[in-house]
Motif scaffolding. Structure first.
Motif, PDB file in Angstrom:
ATOM      1  N   UNK A 106      30.099  51.026  36.142  1.00  0.00           N
ATOM      2  CA  UNK A 106      29.117  50.884  35.065  1.00  0.00           C
ATOM      3  C   UNK A 106      28.169  49.715  35.309  1.00  0.00           C
ATOM      4  N   UNK A 107      27.633  49.657  36.547  1.00  0.00           N
ATOM      5  CA  UNK A 107      26.622  48.659  36.845  1.00  0.00           C
ATOM      6  C   UNK A 107      27.173  47.305  37.215  1.00  0.00           C
ATOM      7  N   UNK A 108      28.478  47.151  37.161  1.00  0.00           N
ATOM      8  CA  UNK A 108      29.106  45.859  37.473  1.00  0.00           C
ATOM      9  C   UNK A 108      29.959  45.988  38.717  1.00  0.00           C
ATOM     10  N   UNK A 109      30.035  44.855  39.410  1.00  0.00           N
ATOM     11  CA  UNK A 109      31.001  44.806  40.498  1.00  0.00           C
ATOM     12  C   UNK A 109      32.355  44.506  39.863  1.00  0.00           C
ATOM     13  N   UNK A 110      33.385  45.342  40.129  1.00  0.00           N
ATOM     14  CA  UNK A 110      34.691  45.091  39.514  1.00  0.00           C
ATOM     15  C   UNK A 110      35.712  44.585  40.520  1.00  0.00           C
ATOM     16  N   UNK A 111      35.514  44.896  41.813  1.00  0.00           N
ATOM     17  CA  UNK A 111      36.465  44.384  42.802  1.00  0.00           C
ATOM     18  C   UNK A 111      35.791  44.358  44.159  1.00  0.00           C
ATOM     19  N   UNK A 165      43.126  45.335  52.426  1.00  0.00           N
ATOM     20  CA  UNK A 165      43.673  44.710  51.230  1.00  0.00           C
ATOM     21  C   UNK A 165      43.449  45.593  50.011  1.00  0.00           C
ATOM     22  N   UNK A 166      42.278  46.229  49.995  1.00  0.00           N
ATOM     23  CA  UNK A 166      41.972  47.061  48.831  1.00  0.00           C
ATOM     24  C   UNK A 166      42.975  48.198  48.704  1.00  0.00           C
ATOM     25  N   UNK A 167      43.307  48.755  49.845  1.00  0.00           N
ATOM     26  CA  UNK A 167      44.266  49.869  49.796  1.00  0.00           C
ATOM     27  C   UNK A 167      45.669  49.361  49.486  1.00  0.00           C
ATOM     28  N   UNK A 168      45.972  48.198  50.069  1.00  0.00           N
ATOM     29  CA  UNK A 168      47.333  47.694  49.921  1.00  0.00           C
ATOM     30  C   UNK A 168      47.548  47.073  48.537  1.00  0.00           C
ATOM     31  N   UNK A 169      46.656  46.187  48.150  1.00  0.00           N
ATOM     32  CA  UNK A 169      46.864  45.462  46.902  1.00  0.00           C
ATOM     33  C   UNK A 169      45.643  45.542  45.999  1.00  0.00           C
ATOM     34  N   UNK A 170      45.329  46.755  45.502  1.00  0.00           N
ATOM     35  CA  UNK A 170      44.198  46.851  44.591  1.00  0.00           C
ATOM     36  C   UNK A 170      44.527  46.087  43.311  1.00  0.00           C
ATOM     37  N   UNK A 171      43.558  45.295  42.813  1.00  0.00           N
ATOM     38  CA  UNK A 171      43.848  44.460  41.668  1.00  0.00           C
ATOM     39  C   UNK A 171      43.171  44.960  40.385  1.00  0.00           C
ATOM     40  N   UNK A 172      42.193  45.798  40.504  1.00  0.00           N
ATOM     41  CA  UNK A 172      41.523  46.269  39.287  1.00  0.00           C
ATOM     42  C   UNK A 172      42.022  47.673  38.933  1.00  0.00           C
ATOM     43  N   UNK A 173      42.403  47.877  37.677  1.00  0.00           N
ATOM     44  CA  UNK A 173      42.942  49.203  37.306  1.00  0.00           C
ATOM     45  C   UNK A 173      41.967  50.347  37.633  1.00  0.00           C
ATOM     46  N   UNK A 212      39.191  35.240  41.954  1.00  0.00           N
ATOM     47  CA  UNK A 212      39.612  35.334  43.342  1.00  0.00           C
ATOM     48  C   UNK A 212      41.111  35.596  43.358  1.00  0.00           C
ATOM     49  N   UNK A 213      41.556  36.613  44.051  1.00  0.00           N
ATOM     50  CA  UNK A 213      42.979  36.914  44.098  1.00  0.00           C
ATOM     51  C   UNK A 213      43.569  36.664  45.477  1.00  0.00           C
ATOM     52  N   UNK A 214      42.700  36.684  46.481  1.00  0.00           N
ATOM     53  CA  UNK A 214      43.200  36.477  47.840  1.00  0.00           C
ATOM     54  C   UNK A 214      42.007  36.085  48.692  1.00  0.00           C
ATOM     55  N   UNK A 215      42.220  35.847  49.947  1.00  0.00           N
ATOM     56  CA  UNK A 215      41.100  35.539  50.823  1.00  0.00           C
ATOM     57  C   UNK A 215      40.195  36.755  50.885  1.00  0.00           C
ATOM     58  N   UNK A 216      38.970  36.540  50.454  1.00  0.00           N
ATOM     59  CA  UNK A 216      38.005  37.639  50.514  1.00  0.00           C
ATOM     60  C   UNK A 216      38.216  38.679  49.444  1.00  0.00           C
ATOM     61  N   UNK A 217      39.132  38.511  48.551  1.00  0.00           N
ATOM     62  CA  UNK A 217      39.342  39.540  47.529  1.00  0.00           C
ATOM     63  C   UNK A 217      39.108  38.964  46.143  1.00  0.00           C
ATOM     64  N   UNK A 218      38.211  39.625  45.384  1.00  0.00           N
ATOM     65  CA  UNK A 218      37.985  39.237  43.995  1.00  0.00           C
ATOM     66  C   UNK A 218      38.117  40.468  43.128  1.00  0.00           C
ATOM     67  N   UNK A 219      38.454  40.282  41.840  1.00  0.00           N
ATOM     68  CA  UNK A 219      38.545  41.411  40.922  1.00  0.00           C
ATOM     69  C   UNK A 219      38.143  40.934  39.538  1.00  0.00           C
TER      70      UNK A 219
END
Lengths: 348, 325, 561
Positions: free
Chosen positions: A244-249, A255-263, A322-329
């Motif tokens: 919806x127009x926003x960056x969510x993750x 990492x995205x496949x392994x540990x996705x942080x946004x529902x 920030x949840x990890x190196x290079x990963x934000x949600x």
């Protein structure tokens, strides 16, 4: 916007090819102003394949078009932010400068190659046109270059086929033509907007192959726009998820496949076809539909559809964490330990 | 392509024949060359019978038709059964006069219609766009004869009186000034202005709408976005990528229209005393003069067929997706 | 429109001036038929409402009046012509008109001696001779598609012994002899111009390369025709030359062109708005007058209930002619009046007794009492009936003629007030109404027009043997199906009477029979209009407005303003 650093010196040895900062893009419609992209930032490093994923209408294509200033006129406009190409802001650049960059430094390919190619001009000519627009070049030389490009992207009998019209090619071959046209001047960045969506599955893999191949050959970065995480899997280095127009993750692909942080990412992963696995049964869908961008939800935009929704989601906007190196949600709970999808929420 | 043309030409022969037979039947059923003479009290019954016999009008209609057809095919277009005028030169002159009027209007209309259409598509929803689409609607709604009358009165009478001129601002009828000798280009152009205006208002209205729609389609097309993404300058984008594709449908419509021009512009020609194909047809039809009407019709239908073919060929040339095999 | 002209005899010339022409605009011009005298007034442009398509004066081209009005009247000379008063007179081609008095008409056997003016020459200088008369007769008879053979078919020979005297011998008395070699539609042709002989079909279609009239035709195409003064003409020299005639077939354009000065004179069909538009320019003047075409309500006397004279009488009282004239004619001709002659018009010869139907005016009560006396009873629907038959009459006229359709609508109400129902049933013109409906008697009441010619004979429309029948191949033109043997006898007698003084009482007698038997009811004369620009032309314009020769006939006599 946040305390998150996008530029990771450990990962990126050089300056990013492109850095998008706080991009806001709007469309004027009969019902009112729609903010299709709302404060999105990201950057792409040299040779990097950066994927933007999300459902249709999430604003990912608008991001792609914004980079080259190609929003449909007169309805669309960039209402804020910067698009820094090697440090130069393209949003405030003159039309002439923008034209120099387009097709030369930044090239673009589109979803439906049949409608994206001019039906009345020979494909060789459409490629040669790129050389003539940006270089002082003999028409004959431009044509020869076009033929060579066609063979680079894997079109057999390129010499003869350059004289054909788009409708005489198959879907996959047409997309190869588009790629040939895009890489003509060795751009630093290739924007691929849903390059495989209109193609059938076996052809999809071939086209992705071609894209990766030309990236290697010409040291290009690729901005890959897709709604299909399956396409992303073997291709992208990093992934940004939009809703919806926003960056969510945003995360490195693995990492995205392994540990996705946004529902929302969990939902996307759950409804993805995996090219590397056989298809079993019907795909689960994320219940509900994306919100209207005319009147977006006041806080977390995913709250109305979120399986883990909490009262705070409806009152406070979740900043990127920030949840990890290079990963934000962008989830209130992203940093909670053990936060992640239940096994049934993501197919193994 | 050559085969296609040959096939189309062959198919048009029965079309021409069927058309001529139906027209012959219509002329025979609706008018008679003898009717006008019959109502003249100085013409005796004996004279009418002699006349009917002399002209072969007492023969069975199929025989009359076949006689005409035989002569037509052998290139003997003969003379009008009512006026005794040679048919060929009259049709040639009528066609020439109609074409002067028609082609002029047509060129004016193409330039204006395409210009207005493109401009209002590029500036969609601008004041100019609303003005031109509104005017186009008005232009299509105005009855030709009414508009012609208004123009005649304004330019022939009102403005002339207003400026106290001895001669009208613009001539109200005719192809040239009465009694003029030689060809005076200025005089000819002055006589063209009003009828061309009347005709053009309609065609401009139609073509500008056509162009605007075609142009809008193209402006929203993906390949135009591609062209811009390639970094082509706006001129190349418009001329090379937009116009050509936007105008392809118009070109074939226009080619068909030029063919249809051969049939004359009955209302305009009558009002402006312009001796073209329309006027020729009307008077021949009223006279029940099948010798003229049939030949006229063959020429007009031939024109229509040829220009339809030209339209097809142009379409195929302009749009490589179309192939006639 | 059905235009019937009557065929009979006029022996000598009677100049009876009946002032019927009226003029609009600031002043009136006189009727003088004098020549101009070649004052060299320069070029002139005339507008033709129906542009001639071809010029042959004998074949079907000659059926178009505008061929005569725009071209041939000015290029070829007639032997006898028609005066503005609707009588015959000699043209400059003759030294004098043939009459019984001067011995140039002989009764038994019937012959006409034309004394040709020795000054009369063709434009190449060769004289007009009796050979040309002989050739003209031959051409009318032998030309393929010739339409004017009436009268010529009774000629047995033309005596050409003297080149300046043509003696035409007829097999029987031909009353309407001035319409041969002249009159409304005919001319004397030049024998030397037709080396192929008297069948002139296919020739002179697009050019008349000879002239013995005031003008020569120098150009003829679909855009215009040009008349240039014939300097060999021996009559009064025309003033305007060249005269260009241009087509103005659209009636609005025609008037606009006159108002704008692009044309200097027009001879338009009258319409309601015409007079109003013409008055809008003070430089434009027009002359309007009742022409020789007269409109009437015609009855089928052969069919019930109109075979009952009482019903006819009631119908006449129920027909409001005053209202028709007020509505249909007065807008263009304010001085128009109801016509009351039984088959003639006041301005063509002395034949019209304009009192014959004058006593009939609109009186529905009179109509009702006549019907009641005749055994009719007023029904509950307001319509009379007798023996169970309602008095319902079909009324037919030509489709698309607004004036006639308006008349129908108006009379329908008036009849109804008198207890007579009108059922409208219109037909296309000329076919089938004049080719089928009227000749076959498939009508009850019809409205159409007849044309009065200088000759007063009405035999063709009133005589018993002119009732359409198998015997005359339905070519008879007595569409009233009226047979009164006594009246027919008087008509036949009149047709053989060459002395106009003796003929007049016979004609009056015929009129009295028509009135007595209530054969038909005259309505009005159709107005004719000639309009011109006073800043361009003067002189006797419009003098011939009300005649069959048309408003441009005396073009040669027009002058500078």
């Amino acid at each position: 916007m946040t305390d998150v650093t996008y530029f990771d010196p450990e990962r990126d040895s050089a300056r990013p090819v492109i850095a998008v900062e706080d991009l806001v893009a709007e469309f004027r419609t009969e019902a009112g102003i729609v903010r299709a992209v709302d404060g999105v930032s990201f950057d792409i490093a040299q040779k990097e394949v950066f994927a933007v994923v999300g459902e249709s209408g999430c604003g990912k294509s608008t991001v792609a078009l914004s980079v080259l200033g190609l929003l449909p006129q007169p309805a669309g406009r960039i209402a804020g932010g910067k698009v820094l190409f090697r440090g130069e802001d393209l949003v405030s650049a003159s039309p002439a400068r923008l034209r120099q960059v387009r097709g030369d430094r930044i090239a673009m390919i589109f979803q439906d190659p049949l409608s994206a190619l001019n039906p009345t001009i020979r494909v060789g000519e459409q490629i040669a046109e790129v050389f003539r627009a940006h270089r002082e070049i003999e028409p004959k030389v431009a044509w020869e270059q076009a033929v060579e490009l066609l063979s680079i992207v894997g079109i057999p009998r390129a010499l003869a086929r350059a004289k054909d019209y788009p409708h005489q090619f198959s879907g996959g071959m047409r997309q190869r033509v588009m790629i040939a046209m895009a890489i003509a001047l060795r751009p630093a960045l290739l924007i691929a907007d849903e390059p495989t969506t209109a193609l059938d599955v076996t052809i999809q893999a071939q086209i992705l192959e071609v894209l990766l191949d030309v990236r290697e050959r010409f040291d290009m970065a690729i901005l890959l726009i897709t709604h299909d995480l399956g396409v992303v899997a073997g291709t992208a280095d990093r992934v940004m998820v939009m809703y919806a127009g926003k960056k969510v993750e945003e995360a490195p692909a693995l990492d995205l496949y392994r540990t996705p942080k946004h529902p929302y990412t969990w939902g996307l992963l759950g409804s993805t076809t995996r090219v590397d696995r056989p298809r079993t049964g019907s795909l689960p869908q994320i219940p509900g539909s994306p919100p209207s961008l005319l009147v977006p939800p006041p806080a977390c935009r995913f709250a109305p559809r979120c399986p883990r929704v909490q009262p705070i989601c409806r009152t406070d906007y979740p900043e990127l964490r920030k949840v990890d190196v290079g990963q934000v949600a962008a989830c209130h709970f992203a940093q909670d330990p053990g936060w992640g999808p239940a096994p049934e929420e993501v197919p193994a | 392509m050559g085969q296609y043309i040959a096939r189309r030409a062959l198919v048009s022969i029965p079309v021409l024949l069927i058309a001529s037979i139906s027209v012959f039947a219509i002329v025979k059923a609706t008018a008679s060359p003898v009717a006008a003479i019959r109502s003249n009290p100085r013409v005796s019954q004996a004279a009418i019978e002699k006349y009917t016999h002399d002209l072969g009008l007492d023969k069975p209609p199929p025989e009359q038709y076949l006689t005409w057809l035989g002569n037509f095919i052998r290139g003997k277009w003969g003379t009008s059964i009512v006026t005794g005028r040679p048919v060929g030169p009259d049709i040639r002159d009528g066609l020439f006069n109609t074409m002067i009027l028609g082609i002029t209007s047509f060129l004016v209309s193409i330039v204006l219609g395409v210009g207005v259409g493109i401009f209002s598509a590029v500036r969609q929803y601008s004041f100019f766009d609303y003005l031109s689409t509104g005017s186009a609607f008005l232009g299509l709604s105005i009855p030709v004869f009414w508009f012609a009358l208004i123009l005649q009165i304004v330019f022939g009478l009102y403005l002339t009186n207003w400026f106290h001129l001895a001669t009208p601002v613009l001539p109200t009828a005719g192809m040239f000034s009465p009694g003029a000798t030689g060809i005076d280009l200025i005089d000819r152009i002055r006589h063209l202005i009003l009828p061309v205006t009347v005709l053009s208002v309609q065609i401009v209205a139609l073509y500008s709408r056509y162009t605007r729609a075609g142009m809008l389609d193209v402006l929203h097309s993906d390949y135009l976005r591609t062209a811009r993404a390639k970094g082509l300058n706006e001129r190349t984008v418009m001329m090379r990528h937009a116009m050509r594709n936007a105008l392809t449908p118009l070109v074939s419509v226009a080619a068909i229209d030029v063919g249809a021009l051969a049939g004359g512009l009955i209302v305009t020609e009558t009002i402006f005393s312009w001796p073209g194909m329309g006027v020729l047809f009307i008077s021949a039809m009223e006279n029940g003069d099948y010798s003229v009407v049939l030949t006229w019709m063959m020429i007009v239908v031939a024109f229509v067929i040829v220009f339809n073919l030209i339209a097809d060929i142009l379409y195929a040339v302009l749009d490589p997706r179309i192939r006639y095999d | 429109m059905r235009t019937l002209r009557f065929v009979a005899v006029v022996a000598s010339l009677l100049l009876v001036a009946v002032a019927c022409g009226k003029e609009g605009g600031p002043s009136a011009s006189n009727n003088a038929v004098t020549g101009g005298g070649g004052q060299n007034a320069g070029p002139l442009v005339l507008g033709a409402e129906q542009f001639p398509e071809c010029l042959n004066p004998i074949d079907s081209c000659a059926n178009a009046s505008w061929e005569d009005w725009a071209v041939v009247d000015h290029v070829l000379e007639k032997a006898m012509t028609i005066t503005p008063q609707g009588t015959f007179e000699a043209t400059p081609l003759l030294t004098e008109a043939p009459t019984l008095a001067n011995g140039d008409l002989t009764q038994n056997p019937f012959s006409v001696k034309y004394k040709i003016n020795p000054k009369a020459v063709w434009d190449d200088g060769t004289p007009v001779t009796s050979k040309d008369f002989e050739f003209t007769w031959q051409a009318h008879m032998k030309t393929k598609g010739s339409i004017f053979t009436t009268g010529y078919d009774k000629i047995t020979s033309v005596d050409t012994t003297d080149p300046h005297t043509a003696i035409v011998h007829y097999s029987q008395i031909y009353a309407d002899w001035p319409d041969n070699f002249g009159g409304n539609t005919d001319y004397v042709l030049k024998a030397a111009a037709f080396p192929k002989g008297p069948d002139i079909s296919g020739q002179v279609q697009t050019n008349i390369p000879f002239s013995d009239g005031p003008y020569k035709l120098t150009s003829f195409n679909k855009n215009e025709l040009v008349l240039t003064a014939n300097d060999k003409w021996w009559g009064p020299k025309p003033n305007f030359s060249p005269v260009t005639v241009v087509p103005r077939t659209d009636s609005n354009t025609e008037v606009t062109s006159l108002l704008s000065g692009e044309v200097s004179a027009i001879y338009p069909q009258p319409s309601v708005t015409l007079a109003q538009r013409l008055k809008s320019n003070p430089k434009v003047k027009y002359r309007v007058g009742g022409g020789s075409s007269y409109e009437g309500v015609w009855l089928n006397l052969a069919k019930a209930p109109l075979n009952d004279i009482k019903v006819r009488e009631a119908l006449f009282w129920a027909t409001d002619r005053e209202a028709v004239v007020n509505t249909i004619i007065k807008p263009s001709d304010p001085d128009a009046a109801v016509l009351n002659c039984a088959g003639w018009v006041p301005n063509v010869g002395p034949w019209c007794d304009n009192t014959q139907f004058a006593n009939f005016h609109y009186d529905p009560n009179q109509a009702k009492s006549i019907l009641t006396a005749d055994g009719y009873k007023l029904g509950s629907d307001g319509i009379f009936a007798k023996n169970g038959q309602r008095l319902s009459l079909t009324f037919s006229t030509t489709t698309g003629n607004k004036g006639r359709e308006d008349t129908e609508a108006l009379l329908k109400e008036k009849w109804k007030a008198a207890g007579i129902e009108m059922v409208v049933k219109n037909y296309n013109s000329p076919s089938p109404i004049f080719t089928d409906i009227l000749p076959k008697g498939n009508f009850q009441v019809a409205e159409y027009a007849q044309v009065a010619s200088p000759d007063p004979g009405v035999t063709s429309i009133y005589a018993c043997d002119q009732i359409p029948s198998a015997a005359n191949q339905y070519a008879g033109q007595n569409f009233s199906f009226w047979c009164n043997q006594q009246a027919t006898n008087v008509m036949k007698q009149s047709d053989l009477q060459l002395d106009p003084a003796k003929r007049l009482p016979l004609i009056k007698q015929v009129g009295a029979f028509v009135r007595q038997d209530l054969v038909w009811l005259p309505l009005y004369q159709k107005p004719l209009i000639t309009a011109w620009r006073t800043d361009k032309i003067g002189g006797p314009i419009g003098a011939y407005n009300e005649t069959g020769l048309g408003g441009f006939y005396n073009l040669y006599a027009w002058t500078k303003p």
